[in-house]
Design an enzyme around this catalytic site. Structure first.
Site, short mmCIF file in Angstrom:
data_model
loop_
_atom_site.label_atom_id
_atom_site.label_comp_id
_atom_site.label_asym_id
_atom_site.label_seq_id
_atom_site.Cartn_x
_atom_site.Cartn_y
_atom_site.Cartn_z
N LYS A 187 13.83 15.00 74.77
CA LYS A 187 12.50 15.51 74.39
C LYS A 187 12.61 16.57 73.31
O LYS A 187 11.80 16.62 72.37
CB LYS A 187 11.79 16.08 75.62
CG LYS A 187 10.46 16.78 75.33
CD LYS A 187 9.43 15.82 74.71
CE LYS A 187 8.13 16.54 74.36
NZ LYS A 187 7.36 16.98 75.52
N LYS A 240 6.82 27.10 72.20
CA LYS A 240 7.75 27.17 73.33
C LYS A 240 8.84 26.12 73.22
O LYS A 240 10.03 26.40 73.43
CB LYS A 240 6.97 27.03 74.64
CG LYS A 240 7.81 27.02 75.91
CD LYS A 240 8.14 25.61 76.38
CE LYS A 240 6.87 24.83 76.75
NZ LYS A 240 7.21 23.47 77.27
#
Length: 288
Positions: free
Chosen positions: A167, A235
């Protein structure tokens, strides 16, 4: 199946809803109770806390914002977890943390997958997400029938943490493709071109990308409504930077995009969609 779903935000709610609509029994919990209660009309059972949600569930899904949030969910749910349950974290968090959580729950006889997703809120609603899973392969095969309701493709990537590493690689590609789309649109507008026609012309060729096709029209319209928040891509890129330091990998494009998204946040776009990075280009153009 008896399913627990923890985290019913912009991604989690439509994903849980898809499992409800194919007949699974789903207990939901969210730190903001109103977000969980919104699913009650669709048949979800709203749990009072994480432990109540997971008690007796065959499969537990977690879809929250960051590493500390996942760790807190596991800590609160752990007393109610039993051997034989499967916990699937679909958040995007630290690969190192996922490996630690998997080892921790394995001691209880609980299987654990890190299975982050790509595809945004549209993919969550339509069941077309891309799912990247790390953990034991037999746990992945156990989860596969559920993944088929949530995504178009679910790929087993390897041991615990491998889903998150995949990811993070995805987020590098996404961030740079979005910057390319934003710059191409701004360049076309400055040159007096009709930007929607430019998208039509270049999107069918080598310049085509998901970002160009799906976020390009929003950039042109100045539509910054979120499918995926600026604060969340910021983030994610911090997680990429941490993992890159561990691996001693140089990622100059990552540094540029972290700066661009941080600038977007400074301009007040932290809760807007990632396409709001285009607003930074406008501000840069005004710098003398």
């Amino acid at each position: 199946m008896e399913i627990a779903w923890i985290g019913t935000g912009i991604m989690g709610a439509p994903m849980a809803l898809r499992l409800l609509r194919v007949g699974h029994r789903v207990r939901v919990f969210n730190r903001t109770p109103e977000k969980a209660r919104a699913l009650a009309n669709d048949g979800a059972i709203v749990a009072a806390d994480a432990a109540a949600a997971v008690a007796g569930a065959e499969v537990v899904f977690i879809m929250v914002s960051d590493t500390p949030d996942v760790e807190a969910v596991v800590t609160k749910a752990e007393p109610a977890l039993k051997a034989g349950q499967l916990v699937i974290d679909m958040s995007t968090i630290s690969p190192r943390a996922e490996r630690a959580l998997a080892a921790r729950l394995k001691r209880l006889g609980v299987d654990y997958l890190d299975a982050p997703v790509s595809g945004g809120d549209v993919g969550a609603k339509e069941g077309t997400l891309t799912i990247m899973a790390g953990g034991e392969e037999n746990a992945f095969e156990r989860a596969r029938p559920l993944f088929e309701h949530l995504g178009r493709r679910a790929t087993y990537m390897g041991a615990s943490g491998a889903g998150q590493m995949t990811k993070l690689a995805n987020q590098i590609a996404v961030a740079l493709a979005l910057e390319a789309a934003s710059e191409a649109i701004r360049f076309a507008q400055a040159g007096g071109l009709e930007p929607s026609r430019v998208l039509e012309a270049i999107g069918a060729g080598a310049a085509g990308s998901w970002q160009l096709a799906n976020l390009g029209p929003k950039i042109i319209a100045g539509d910054y409504r979120p499918g995926f928040f600026i604060k969340l891509i910021r983030k994610d890129l911090r997680l990429v930077a941490d993992a890159a330091r561990e691996s001693k990998v140089a990622l100059p494009g990552l540094a540029m995009m972290a700066s661009m998204f941080n600038s977007a946040a400074a301009l007040g776009h932290d809760l807007d969609g990632t396409q709001a990075v285009a607003a930074v280009l406008d501000r840069l153009a005004d710098v003398k």
